[in-house]
Write a protein that holds these residues in place. Structure first.
Motif, PDB file in Angstrom:
ATOM      1  N   VAL A  91      18.357  14.564 -17.848  1.00 10.11           N
ATOM      2  CA  VAL A  91      18.409  15.529 -18.940  1.00 10.11           C
ATOM      3  C   VAL A  91      18.511  14.750 -20.247  1.00 10.11           C
ATOM      4  O   VAL A  91      19.385  13.888 -20.391  1.00 10.11           O
ATOM      5  CB  VAL A  91      19.607  16.476 -18.797  1.00 10.11           C
ATOM      6  CG1 VAL A  91      19.613  17.520 -19.914  1.00 10.11           C
ATOM      7  CG2 VAL A  91      19.611  17.152 -17.435  1.00 10.11           C
ATOM      8  N   GLU A  92      17.620  15.031 -21.176  1.00  7.79           N
ATOM      9  CA  GLU A  92      17.654  14.395 -22.492  1.00  7.79           C
ATOM     10  C   GLU A  92      17.859  15.456 -23.570  1.00  7.79           C
ATOM     11  O   GLU A  92      17.181  16.486 -23.554  1.00  7.79           O
ATOM     12  CB  GLU A  92      16.349  13.648 -22.762  1.00  7.79           C
ATOM     13  CG  GLU A  92      16.077  12.481 -21.825  1.00  7.79           C
ATOM     14  CD  GLU A  92      14.679  11.939 -22.008  1.00  7.79           C
ATOM     15  OE1 GLU A  92      14.546  10.832 -22.564  1.00  7.79           O
ATOM     16  OE2 GLU A  92      13.729  12.644 -21.612  1.00  7.79           O
ATOM     17  N   VAL A  93      18.790  15.202 -24.465  1.00  7.34           N
ATOM     18  CA  VAL A  93      18.998  16.041 -25.641  1.00  7.34           C
ATOM     19  C   VAL A  93      18.614  15.201 -26.847  1.00  7.34           C
ATOM     20  O   VAL A  93      19.108  14.081 -27.026  1.00  7.34           O
ATOM     21  CB  VAL A  93      20.454  16.512 -25.755  1.00  7.34           C
ATOM     22  CG1 VAL A  93      20.619  17.433 -26.962  1.00  7.34           C
ATOM     23  CG2 VAL A  93      20.889  17.227 -24.479  1.00  7.34           C
ATOM     24  N   CYS A  94      17.719  15.743 -27.690  1.00  8.43           N
ATOM     25  CA  CYS A  94      17.059  14.936 -28.713  1.00  8.43           C
ATOM     26  C   CYS A  94      17.192  15.570 -30.088  1.00  8.43           C
ATOM     27  O   CYS A  94      17.497  16.757 -30.231  1.00  8.43           O
ATOM     28  CB  CYS A  94      15.569  14.787 -28.369  1.00  8.43           C
ATOM     29  SG  CYS A  94      15.248  14.239 -26.670  1.00  8.43           S
ATOM     30  N   GLY A  95      16.923  14.750 -31.087  1.00  7.42           N
ATOM     31  CA  GLY A  95      16.944  15.209 -32.465  1.00  7.42           C
ATOM     32  C   GLY A  95      15.606  15.687 -32.962  1.00  7.42           C
ATOM     33  O   GLY A  95      15.498  16.137 -34.103  1.00  7.42           O
ATOM     34  N   ASP A  96      14.556  15.599 -32.129  1.00  8.95           N
ATOM     35  CA  ASP A  96      13.229  16.038 -32.525  1.00  8.95           C
ATOM     36  C   ASP A  96      12.476  16.497 -31.290  1.00  8.95           C
ATOM     37  O   ASP A  96      12.832  16.169 -30.159  1.00  8.95           O
ATOM     38  CB  ASP A  96      12.465  14.922 -33.235  1.00  8.95           C
ATOM     39  CG  ASP A  96      12.276  13.697 -32.354  1.00  8.95           C
ATOM     40  OD1 ASP A  96      13.124  13.463 -31.475  1.00  8.95           O
ATOM     41  OD2 ASP A  96      11.291  12.974 -32.540  1.00  8.95           O
ATOM     42  N   ALA A 118      30.646  16.994 -27.305  1.00  7.25           N
ATOM     43  CA  ALA A 118      30.068  18.022 -28.158  1.00  7.25           C
ATOM     44  C   ALA A 118      28.762  17.536 -28.768  1.00  7.25           C
ATOM     45  O   ALA A 118      28.648  16.382 -29.201  1.00  7.25           O
ATOM     46  CB  ALA A 118      31.050  18.406 -29.259  1.00  7.25           C
ATOM     47  N   LEU A 119      27.783  18.412 -28.805  1.00  7.57           N
ATOM     48  CA  LEU A 119      26.520  18.108 -29.463  1.00  7.57           C
ATOM     49  C   LEU A 119      26.656  18.372 -30.969  1.00  7.57           C
ATOM     50  O   LEU A 119      27.537  19.125 -31.392  1.00  7.57           O
ATOM     51  CB  LEU A 119      25.403  18.975 -28.876  1.00  7.57           C
ATOM     52  CG  LEU A 119      25.082  18.733 -27.390  1.00  7.57           C
ATOM     53  CD1 LEU A 119      24.029  19.719 -26.916  1.00  7.57           C
ATOM     54  CD2 LEU A 119      24.624  17.299 -27.154  1.00  7.57           C
ATOM     55  N   PRO A 120      25.780  17.768 -31.782  1.00  4.34           N
ATOM     56  CA  PRO A 120      25.883  17.972 -33.233  1.00  4.34           C
ATOM     57  C   PRO A 120      25.491  19.391 -33.619  1.00  4.34           C
ATOM     58  O   PRO A 120      24.601  19.989 -33.017  1.00  4.34           O
ATOM     59  CB  PRO A 120      24.896  16.960 -33.799  1.00  4.34           C
ATOM     60  CG  PRO A 120      23.874  16.796 -32.724  1.00  4.34           C
ATOM     61  CD  PRO A 120      24.650  16.891 -31.432  1.00  4.34           C
ATOM     62  N   ALA A 121      26.164  19.910 -34.638  1.00  2.00           N
ATOM     63  CA  ALA A 121      25.790  21.225 -35.151  1.00  2.00           C
ATOM     64  C   ALA A 121      24.384  21.163 -35.744  1.00  2.00           C
ATOM     65  O   ALA A 121      23.995  20.186 -36.376  1.00  2.00           O
ATOM     66  CB  ALA A 121      26.793  21.672 -36.213  1.00  2.00           C
ATOM     67  N   GLY A 122      23.622  22.206 -35.517  1.00  2.00           N
ATOM     68  CA  GLY A 122      22.242  22.265 -35.988  1.00  2.00           C
ATOM     69  C   GLY A 122      21.285  22.368 -34.820  1.00  2.00           C
ATOM     70  O   GLY A 122      21.680  22.618 -33.670  1.00  2.00           O
ATOM     71  N   VAL A 123      20.020  22.174 -35.074  1.00  2.00           N
ATOM     72  CA  VAL A 123      18.986  22.332 -34.050  1.00  2.00           C
ATOM     73  C   VAL A 123      18.854  21.050 -33.233  1.00  2.00           C
ATOM     74  O   VAL A 123      18.744  19.955 -33.788  1.00  2.00           O
ATOM     75  CB  VAL A 123      17.637  22.685 -34.697  1.00  2.00           C
ATOM     76  CG1 VAL A 123      16.535  22.784 -33.634  1.00  2.00           C
ATOM     77  CG2 VAL A 123      17.745  24.003 -35.450  1.00  2.00           C
ATOM     78  N   VAL A 124      18.883  21.188 -31.917  1.00  2.00           N
ATOM     79  CA  VAL A 124      18.590  20.083 -31.007  1.00  2.00           C
ATOM     80  C   VAL A 124      17.466  20.521 -30.075  1.00  2.00           C
ATOM     81  O   VAL A 124      17.154  21.709 -29.957  1.00  2.00           O
ATOM     82  CB  VAL A 124      19.828  19.650 -30.183  1.00  2.00           C
ATOM     83  CG1 VAL A 124      20.946  19.189 -31.093  1.00  2.00           C
ATOM     84  CG2 VAL A 124      20.298  20.767 -29.258  1.00  2.00           C
ATOM     85  N   PHE A 125      16.862  19.545 -29.420  1.00  2.00           N
ATOM     86  CA  PHE A 125      15.787  19.793 -28.465  1.00  2.00           C
ATOM     87  C   PHE A 125      16.190  19.165 -27.134  1.00  2.00           C
ATOM     88  O   PHE A 125      16.884  18.146 -27.104  1.00  2.00           O
ATOM     89  CB  PHE A 125      14.472  19.182 -28.960  1.00  2.00           C
ATOM     90  CG  PHE A 125      14.002  19.739 -30.275  1.00  2.00           C
ATOM     91  CD1 PHE A 125      13.072  20.758 -30.316  1.00  2.00           C
ATOM     92  CD2 PHE A 125      14.496  19.244 -31.468  1.00  2.00           C
ATOM     93  CE1 PHE A 125      12.636  21.280 -31.530  1.00  2.00           C
ATOM     94  CE2 PHE A 125      14.067  19.758 -32.695  1.00  2.00           C
ATOM     95  CZ  PHE A 125      13.136  20.781 -32.718  1.00  2.00           C
ATOM     96  N   TRP A 126      15.758  19.770 -26.027  1.00  2.00           N
ATOM     97  CA  TRP A 126      16.132  19.205 -24.730  1.00  2.00           C
ATOM     98  C   TRP A 126      15.010  19.381 -23.714  1.00  2.00           C
ATOM     99  O   TRP A 126      14.163  20.262 -23.839  1.00  2.00           O
ATOM    100  CB  TRP A 126      17.431  19.831 -24.227  1.00  2.00           C
ATOM    101  CG  TRP A 126      17.378  21.304 -23.879  1.00  2.00           C
ATOM    102  CD1 TRP A 126      17.324  22.362 -24.739  1.00  2.00           C
ATOM    103  CD2 TRP A 126      17.377  21.864 -22.547  1.00  2.00           C
ATOM    104  NE1 TRP A 126      17.300  23.547 -24.034  1.00  2.00           N
ATOM    105  CE2 TRP A 126      17.339  23.274 -22.704  1.00  2.00           C
ATOM    106  CE3 TRP A 126      17.429  21.319 -21.267  1.00  2.00           C
ATOM    107  CZ2 TRP A 126      17.339  24.139 -21.602  1.00  2.00           C
ATOM    108  CZ3 TRP A 126      17.426  22.185 -20.165  1.00  2.00           C
ATOM    109  CH2 TRP A 126      17.385  23.566 -20.360  1.00  2.00           C
ATOM    110  N   ARG A 127      15.017  18.472 -22.726  1.00  2.00           N
ATOM    111  CA  ARG A 127      14.042  18.523 -21.660  1.00  2.00           C
ATOM    112  C   ARG A 127      14.645  17.886 -20.415  1.00  2.00           C
ATOM    113  O   ARG A 127      15.679  17.209 -20.475  1.00  2.00           O
ATOM    114  CB  ARG A 127      12.757  17.795 -22.042  1.00  2.00           C
ATOM    115  CG  ARG A 127      12.906  16.285 -22.202  1.00  2.00           C
ATOM    116  CD  ARG A 127      11.620  15.646 -22.685  1.00  2.00           C
ATOM    117  NE  ARG A 127      11.752  14.184 -22.796  1.00  2.00           N
ATOM    118  CZ  ARG A 127      10.816  13.400 -23.322  1.00  2.00           C
ATOM    119  NH1 ARG A 127       9.676  13.919 -23.765  1.00  2.00           N
ATOM    120  NH2 ARG A 127      11.002  12.083 -23.379  1.00  2.00           N
ATOM    121  N   VAL A 128      13.984  18.102 -19.280  1.00  2.00           N
ATOM    122  CA  VAL A 128      14.416  17.551 -17.992  1.00  2.00           C
ATOM    123  C   VAL A 128      13.246  16.801 -17.382  1.00  2.00           C
ATOM    124  O   VAL A 128      12.104  17.295 -17.385  1.00  2.00           O
ATOM    125  CB  VAL A 128      14.900  18.666 -17.051  1.00  2.00           C
ATOM    126  CG1 VAL A 128      15.228  18.105 -15.672  1.00  2.00           C
ATOM    127  CG2 VAL A 128      16.121  19.373 -17.641  1.00  2.00           C
TER     128      VAL A 128
END
Length: 526
Positions: A91-96, A118-128
């Protein structure tokens, strides 16, 4: 350009969450119903057998929740997917969206996971990603807005109007002009463009109402729903993508009175298949249209009446409110409202079930988001009514002479959603609009201090006739981490943007976009 801005915002808020993070596995999200599929995930097969000719074809992971473009109530959301796999997935959580900058990543052999930090506030992107031999099978990339504080629960609500998937909210405006247009002004690092990037047009009534439909086909891009007043009444759903909305599917909608403010809104994922669903208001009933891998299904899955009308009056279900979990069981609920009253529907993971035994508040309004920050979705229809285990039944903020009608997201980044109120002229103030910041403590008097007056041109208590306006949240259009809102004024042919900040929006518009009269007739709003 948009990706680098999103990355900068995320890394600035994140600090040190990067590289390979640790993993916490849960038997189900806090506040979510038990899920047998999750408990049995380790036994899923590694191959996709979907029919003749497909035996032995490897399947990439398919994401389930939280739905793309929604707003999380947790800084540590429970990510869920369904995919046949033979071992560990990543699982990857990304900034773009391209995942060129991974904020955190972790491995698991299950079909759900939660980041340990905790993840950063704002929009994040994720994929598996699933590694099988020499092959890497990747899911679609989904996006999620992370709040500035944690509610202690999991889940998400609403759908942000971001139709090109760059993480910036977009301004989408209906123009009741000769060509019946819908104009799209994309957000970006410098804010909303002042000229439209796309202009959509259609038959009479095209664009009478708009709404972000959420991700109906699971590709990670938010879709746009447009009501065509007609007659006949129709719905056009445009699929989101890197270039914005395209490839419309047009189908019959429920009949409704001309110019009735009939709504098209995201329903969340009612049947739990990982595809967003759509609510469309109407006269005798609203309708639920399900999403799928091929997009929206054009035959309604449910007809949803509102409250039983008084004798001699017509039924009215023009104002559906959905895409949120009011009772915290992990399934999206809905309130079907109209001029004759409202009816609560609770989700059970497969359908929406009417609950006439629970008195849902009635009156023109919309979703408030999470106004008090407890992780339950709330309503803004006259007062702010907060959700809880019994549903949306607790009057939390009622202000004499003012009418709560629309949530707009978190404009001051305190981790709670904010709500617009219309102000009566009896109050004796010049402004006709207030924005109230979300609070933890109930407020049932006019002494509540946490508000900003909004001076909307042509819509003030200054003795002049009011222009009709329509308002709502449009996400974070400039990537600064604060939710923004807009007012459309078709009489003036103008749209006024109010940008969020640590103090919330300013009293006067941050940006004005003008065009011909009729521009601003509708807005795609949260």
């Amino acid at each position: 350009m948009g990706q680098s801005a999103t990355l900068g915002r995320s890394l600035g808020a994140m600090g040190l969450i990067a590289g390979m993070g640790s993993l916490l596995l849960l038997p189900g999200g806090c506040g979510q119903a038990p899920d047998d599929d999750l408990a049995q995930a380790g036994g899923e097969l590694g191959w996709d057998h979907q029919g003749p000719g497909s035996a032995g074809r490897l399947a990439a992971p398919r994401l389930l929740a939280p739905l793309s473009t929604t707003v999380s109530v947790s800084q540590r959301p429970v990510f869920r997917w369904t995919a046949p796999h033979r071992g560990q997935v990543t699982v990857e959580v990304c900034g773009d969206r391209a995942c060129s900058a991974v904020l955190t990543a972790f491995h698991t052999s299950r079909s759900f996971a939660r980041p340990a930090q905790a993840l950063p506030a704002g929009v994040v992107f994720w994929r598996v990603s699933d590694r099988v031999g020499r092959r890497t099978l990747r899911s679609a990339v989904w996006q999620l807005t992370i709040p500035a504080r944690d509610s202690g629960r999991t889940g998400s609500w609403s759908a942000v109007p971001d139709f090109n998937g760059d993480g910036f909210g977009d301004l989408v405006v209906g123009a009741k002009v000769a060509n019946h247009e819908v104009r799209i002004f994309p957000g970006g690092p410098t804010g909303v463009a002042t000229t439209p990037a796309q202009v959509l047009s259609g038959p009479p009534g095209f664009g009478d109402e708009l709404g972000p439909a959420g991700d109906l086909d699971g590709d990670g891009f938010g879709d746009l729903a447009i009501w065509i007043g007609g007659p006949p009444a129709q719905v056009a759903v445009y699929r989101g993508g890197p270039s914005g909305p395209s490839s419309p599917v047009i189908f019959a909608g429920p009949e409704a009175d001309f110019l009735s403010q009939m709504r098209v809104v995201s329903a969340g994922d009612v049947d739990g298949d990982g595809y967003g669903d759509l609510l469309v208001g109407g006269g005798a009933f609203a309708q639920l249209f399900l999403g799928s891998a091929s997009g929206v299904q054009t035959t309604p899955a449910q007809n949803l009446p509102s409250a039983t009308p008084a004798s001699g009056t017509a039924p009215d279900a023009r104002w559906p409110i959905g895409g949120a979990d009011f009772n915290g069981d992990g399934f999206p609920d809905a309130v079907i409202d109209g001029t004759q009253g409202s009816l609560l529907y609770q989700g059970d993971g497969q359908t929406l079930v009417a609950r006439p035994d629970i008195a849902a508040p009635a009156g023109f309004g919309a979703l408030a988001g999470d106004f008090n920050g407890d992780g339950f979705a709330d309503l803004a229809n006259y007062a702010v009514t907060t959700g809880g285990p019994a549903g949306p039944v607790t009057s939390f903020q009622a202000i004499a002479g003012e009418y709560a009608y629309q949530g707009v997201g978190d404009t001051n980044r305190d981790g709670r959603s904010d709500v617009l109120y219309m102000v009566s002229s009896l109050v004796g103030v010049r402004e006709a609009e207030h924005l109230y910041f979300g609070v933890e403590i109930p407020c049932l008097s006019n002494d509540c201090p946490s508000r900003v007056p909004l001076f909307v041109p042509g819509h003030q208590n200054d003795g002049n006739p009011f222009f009709v306006t329509i308002a709502g949240g449009i996400g974070d259009v400039n990537g600064d981490g604060f939710a923004d809102l807009a007012y459309g004024s078709p009489g003036a042919g103008a749209v006024y943007l109010f940008l969020g900040s640590p103090a919330g929006p300013p009293p006067d518009p941050s940006l004005t976009i003008t065009a011909e009269q009729g521009f601003g007739f509708s807005l795609a709003r949260m």
